[in-house]
Design an enzyme around this catalytic site. Structure first.
Site, PDB file in Angstrom:
ATOM      1  N   ASP A  82       0.887  -1.259  -0.083  1.00 28.38           N
ATOM      2  CA  ASP A  82       0.063   0.022   0.006  1.00 28.38           C
ATOM      3  C   ASP A  82       0.984   1.212   0.030  1.00 28.38           C
ATOM      4  O   ASP A  82       1.925   1.279   0.536  1.00 28.38           O
ATOM      5  CB  ASP A  82      -0.827   0.191   1.208  1.00 28.38           C
ATOM      6  N   ASP A 139      -6.666  17.378   2.452  1.00 26.47           N
ATOM      7  CA  ASP A 139      -7.675  16.110   2.518  1.00 26.47           C
ATOM      8  C   ASP A 139      -6.851  14.666   2.565  1.00 26.47           C
ATOM      9  O   ASP A 139      -7.355  14.098   3.249  1.00 26.47           O
ATOM     10  CB  ASP A 139      -8.315  16.217   1.131  1.00 26.47           C
ATOM     11  N   HIS A 172      -4.293  10.046   6.168  1.00 24.60           N
ATOM     12  CA  HIS A 172      -3.435   9.108   6.905  1.00 24.60           C
ATOM     13  C   HIS A 172      -2.435   9.835   7.899  1.00 24.60           C
ATOM     14  O   HIS A 172      -1.920   9.219   8.635  1.00 24.60           O
ATOM     15  CB  HIS A 172      -2.230   8.911   5.733  1.00 24.60           C
ATOM     16  N   HIS A 211      -5.389   5.829   8.081  1.00 20.65           N
ATOM     17  CA  HIS A 211      -4.634   4.823   6.980  1.00 20.65           C
ATOM     18  C   HIS A 211      -3.167   4.583   7.115  1.00 20.65           C
ATOM     19  O   HIS A 211      -2.710   5.802   7.495  1.00 20.65           O
ATOM     20  CB  HIS A 211      -4.955   5.415   5.582  1.00 20.65           C
ATOM     21  N   ASP A 268      -2.193  -1.163   6.730  1.00 19.59           N
ATOM     22  CA  ASP A 268      -3.434  -1.723   5.579  1.00 19.59           C
ATOM     23  C   ASP A 268      -2.712  -2.543   4.843  1.00 19.59           C
ATOM     24  O   ASP A 268      -3.597  -3.507   4.438  1.00 19.59           O
ATOM     25  CB  ASP A 268      -3.505  -0.326   4.636  1.00 19.59           C
TER      26      ASP A 268
END
Length: 237
Positions: free
Chosen positions: A7, A52, A57, A150, A155
């Protein structure tokens, strides 16, 4: 077969100008985790983290200041992945960024045939969805309660568990062999079950039918006539 579940986290959504700031990966060998992982934070240079993306994260520009640029870690990444498959959830996004970073350094891209998109796999297996990573964790009973934001390695670890379940779970130890042909944007996913695991019984199993059951079976087949489909097959033992 060697696979890397991976990821990325990025400064934003546009691979043409945004940059990778974190990459994490988990090594699978014959669909089982080996314990080997990769986890690197990357300095994006002049590109700032979009608000954003930060909300997703939580990786700040300040945190990334002392990290190495992609050019300084690319060899470590390429060495870790080696000739393995690259497996990601919504791989189109991740591979767009990976190949953009490689292109900036004049390195050939990762070809689509080496990429497996678990989102495409999930959509084929569960067409009614939802098929986000969180939704798949719930579907397969995988604990993701510690996933408040995240993170590339976390992940990847969760996705590795999801992927193993999607291709047959722990049955892989009993001979499930999965062949997946999927590009980052290709939904063509093929699952093949291999029932032969290379073991032979020292002697055949004893018949499971009683003589009365076998005679009843023969009588039924005879009643169906020569055109009956079951007439093409031997009587089961």
């Amino acid at each position: 077969m060697r696979e890397i579940i991976f990821d990325t986290e990025t400064t934003g959504l546009d691979s043409r100008m945004d940059r990778i700031i974190e990459i994490g990966g988990v090594e699978l060998l014959n669909h089982f985790p080996t314990g080997r992982t990769i986890h690197i934070y990357i300095n994006p240079g002049d590109q700032k983290v979009h608000p954003d993306a930060l909300a997703v994260h939580g990786i700040t520009d300040e945190f990334l200041k002392d990290k190495k640029p992609f050019s300084a870690v690319v060899e470590e990444i390429i060495e870790f992945f080696g000739d393995a498959r690259w497996i990601a959830h919504n791989a189109t996004f991740d591979m767009g960024f990976v190949n953009a970073e490689l292109a900036r350094l004049g390195i050939p891209p990762i070809l689509p045939e080496r990429v497996v998109d678990t989102l495409s796999l999930a959509r084929r297996k569960h067409p009614m969805g939802p098929n986000s990573l969180d939704a798949l964790c719930r579907r397969y009973g995988i604990d993701n309660s510690h996933r408040t934001k995240h993170g590339a390695l976390l992940d990847s670890e969760l996705l590795a568990e999801v992927y193993i379940e999607m291709i047959g779970g722990r049955q892989t130890a009993l001979g499930l062999n999965v062949a997946v042909t999927s590009g980052a944007g290709d939904a063509e996913t093929v699952l093949e079950e291999a029932v032969d695991i290379g073991l032979e019984r020292p002697r055949p199993l004893a018949p499971r039918l009683s003589e009365a059951e076998a005679q009843a079976h023969d009588a039924l087949i005879a009643a169906l006539g020569s055109k009956g489909i079951w007439a093409r097959y031997d009587r089961p033992n």
